[in-house]
Design a protein around this motif. Structure first.
Motif, PDB file in Angstrom:
ATOM      1  N   VAL A 163       0.909  -1.256   0.020  1.00 37.74           N
ATOM      2  CA  VAL A 163      -0.154  -0.059  -0.005  1.00 37.74           C
ATOM      3  C   VAL A 163       0.945   1.108  -0.173  1.00 37.74           C
ATOM      4  CG1 VAL A 163      -1.616   1.389   1.472  1.00 37.74           C
ATOM      5  CG2 VAL A 163      -1.936  -0.945   1.121  1.00 37.74           C
ATOM      6  N   GLN A 164       2.089   1.128   0.824  1.00 40.80           N
ATOM      7  CA  GLN A 164       2.942   2.383   0.860  1.00 40.80           C
ATOM      8  C   GLN A 164       3.442   2.584  -0.211  1.00 40.80           C
ATOM      9  OE1 GLN A 164       2.964   4.439   3.377  1.00 40.80           O
ATOM     10  NE2 GLN A 164       4.362   6.000   2.450  1.00 40.80           N
ATOM     11  N   ALA A 165       3.938   1.624  -1.109  1.00 42.72           N
ATOM     12  CA  ALA A 165       4.553   1.865  -2.224  1.00 42.72           C
ATOM     13  C   ALA A 165       3.508   2.428  -3.580  1.00 42.72           C
ATOM     14  CB  ALA A 165       5.179   0.161  -3.021  1.00 42.72           C
ATOM     15  N   MET A 166       2.190   2.203  -3.475  1.00 44.39           N
ATOM     16  CA  MET A 166       1.234   2.444  -4.308  1.00 44.39           C
ATOM     17  C   MET A 166       0.706   3.931  -3.869  1.00 44.39           C
ATOM     18  SD  MET A 166       1.465   0.005  -6.279  1.00 44.39           S
ATOM     19  CE  MET A 166      -0.042   0.296  -7.525  1.00 44.39           C
ATOM     20  N   VAL A 167       1.238   4.601  -2.858  1.00 43.24           N
ATOM     21  CA  VAL A 167       0.740   5.889  -2.251  1.00 43.24           C
ATOM     22  C   VAL A 167       0.498   6.801  -3.604  1.00 43.24           C
ATOM     23  CG1 VAL A 167       0.946   7.941  -0.931  1.00 43.24           C
ATOM     24  CG2 VAL A 167       0.920   5.754   0.123  1.00 43.24           C
ATOM     25  N   PRO A 168       1.488   6.945  -4.337  1.00 42.96           N
ATOM     26  CA  PRO A 168       1.507   8.147  -5.273  1.00 42.96           C
ATOM     27  C   PRO A 168       0.172   7.691  -6.209  1.00 42.96           C
ATOM     28  CG  PRO A 168       4.022   7.442  -5.136  1.00 42.96           C
ATOM     29  CD  PRO A 168       3.128   6.454  -4.363  1.00 42.96           C
ATOM     30  N   GLY A 169       0.149   6.388  -6.814  1.00 39.21           N
ATOM     31  CA  GLY A 169      -0.730   6.016  -7.666  1.00 39.21           C
ATOM     32  C   GLY A 169      -2.141   6.236  -6.822  1.00 39.21           C
ATOM     33  N   ALA A 170      -2.268   5.929  -5.641  1.00 39.43           N
ATOM     34  CA  ALA A 170      -3.572   6.215  -4.913  1.00 39.43           C
ATOM     35  C   ALA A 170      -4.046   7.641  -4.956  1.00 39.43           C
ATOM     36  CB  ALA A 170      -3.534   5.507  -3.417  1.00 39.43           C
ATOM     37  N   MET A 171      -2.950   8.369  -4.981  1.00 44.98           N
ATOM     38  CA  MET A 171      -3.467   9.852  -4.926  1.00 44.98           C
ATOM     39  C   MET A 171      -3.710  10.344  -6.222  1.00 44.98           C
ATOM     40  SD  MET A 171       0.073  11.390  -2.472  1.00 44.98           S
ATOM     41  CE  MET A 171      -0.802  13.097  -2.543  1.00 44.98           C
ATOM     42  N   ARG A 172      -3.262   9.603  -7.094  1.00 43.63           N
ATOM     43  CA  ARG A 172      -3.740  10.117  -8.666  1.00 43.63           C
ATOM     44  C   ARG A 172      -4.995   9.411  -8.783  1.00 43.63           C
ATOM     45  NH1 ARG A 172       1.565   8.272  -9.831  1.00 43.63           N
ATOM     46  NH2 ARG A 172       0.821   6.094 -10.604  1.00 43.63           N
TER      47      ARG A 172
END
Length: 276
Positions: A92-101
């Motif tokens: 989940v932490q690795a995907m934070v930039p994608g989650a923000m998008r």
């Protein structure tokens, strides 16, 4: 930054995860077993540096690199116990930039933080139930599945009367099969025994699919003191297929009863996610 509290909180929580003794070595051990190796510099830098190094390698190598390390962690994340939760949290932490998008894409006039909370919750669900046979292009698939699930959840929040209806709950309450379950249950036997003891199952009933997820939620709610056992049994009875026909009430009264149940279950579901 105003409007990004959900991600600021996520990053603050990540710092606590990184500081926990043993977490770095545990993750590094999984990666080494999966053929993803690190030198002493990354070990000394801690879990945050491990994730940063993986990101640097992803940018300089082909997509196969991210698929390899994501598969290692996804294999752990779909399991049970503290290790599974740690593996899921790293992803989940690795995907934070994608989650923000995704949050910006789905906001559409909604509150950013409220949208972000839905996106993060859906991302965690997707990670925890990700099909391991689909790890080619894993990062893109994770975000795509999160987009689909979060989009449906946000659309459900536009329900009439301001009642938030979660798709899997609404399907069960309507007596229809649900396409989306909140999590994969790996403990069906234990759940069935607990549900039977609580009086939530009738003879011959199982705990499969969307109904099983509802029963699991009711079992947790009673055990955690979030719901009275009698009320849980009433909900279990009301949500069986054909329950409306035998209830002797009008369609309007039944809809009101169902809306009341969904409101209560929404609160319980949110507490369940927080507890998890």
């Amino acid at each position: 930054m105003n409007g990004t509290r959900v991600f600021e909180s996520l990053n603050a929580e990540w710092a606590v995860v990184c500081a926990e003794p043993g977490h770095t070595e545990m993750v590094l051990g999984w990666l080494r077993e999966g053929g993803v190796h690190f030198g002493d510099r990354e070990v000394e830098g801690g879990l945050s540096e491990v994730l940063a190094e993986l990101g640097r390698r992803d940018r300089t190598q082909d997509r196969g690199h991210s698929d390899r390390w994501l598969r290692v962690l996804l294999e752990r994340a779909v399991g049970e116990g503290a290790g599974a939760l740690l593996a899921a949290r790293v992803i989940v932490q690795a995907m934070v930039p994608g989650a923000m998008r995704l949050t910006r894409r789905l906001q559409a006039g909604r509150d950013y933080d409220e949208t972000g909370r839905v996106v993060v919750a859906c991302l965690f669900q997707v990670v925890r139930r990700f099909p391991l046979g689909r790890t080619s292009g894993a990062a893109a698939n994770l975000l795509l599945e999160t987009l689909h699930l979060a989009s449906r959840e946000l659309k459900a929040e536009s329900a009439e009367g301001g009642v938030v209806q979660y798709p899997y709950l609404d399907a069960v309450l309507s007596g229809e099969p649900a396409d989306d379950d909140p999590a994969q249950s790996a403990w069906a036997g234990v759940l069935e025994r607990r549900a039977a003891r609580a009086g939530l199952l009738r003879d011959g009933e199982g705990v499969d699919g969307a109904r099983g997820e509802l029963v699991e939620l009711l079992v947790w709610a009673v055990g955690a003191g979030q719901m009275d056992a009698d009320r849980a049994r009433v909900i279990a009875d009301e949500t069986r297929v054909g329950a409306q026909a035998g209830a002797g009430v009008s369609a309007v009264a039944w809809r009101k009863r169902r809306s009341r149940t969904v409101r209560q279950m929404r609160v319980v579901a949110e507490r369940w996610v927080q507890a998890a």
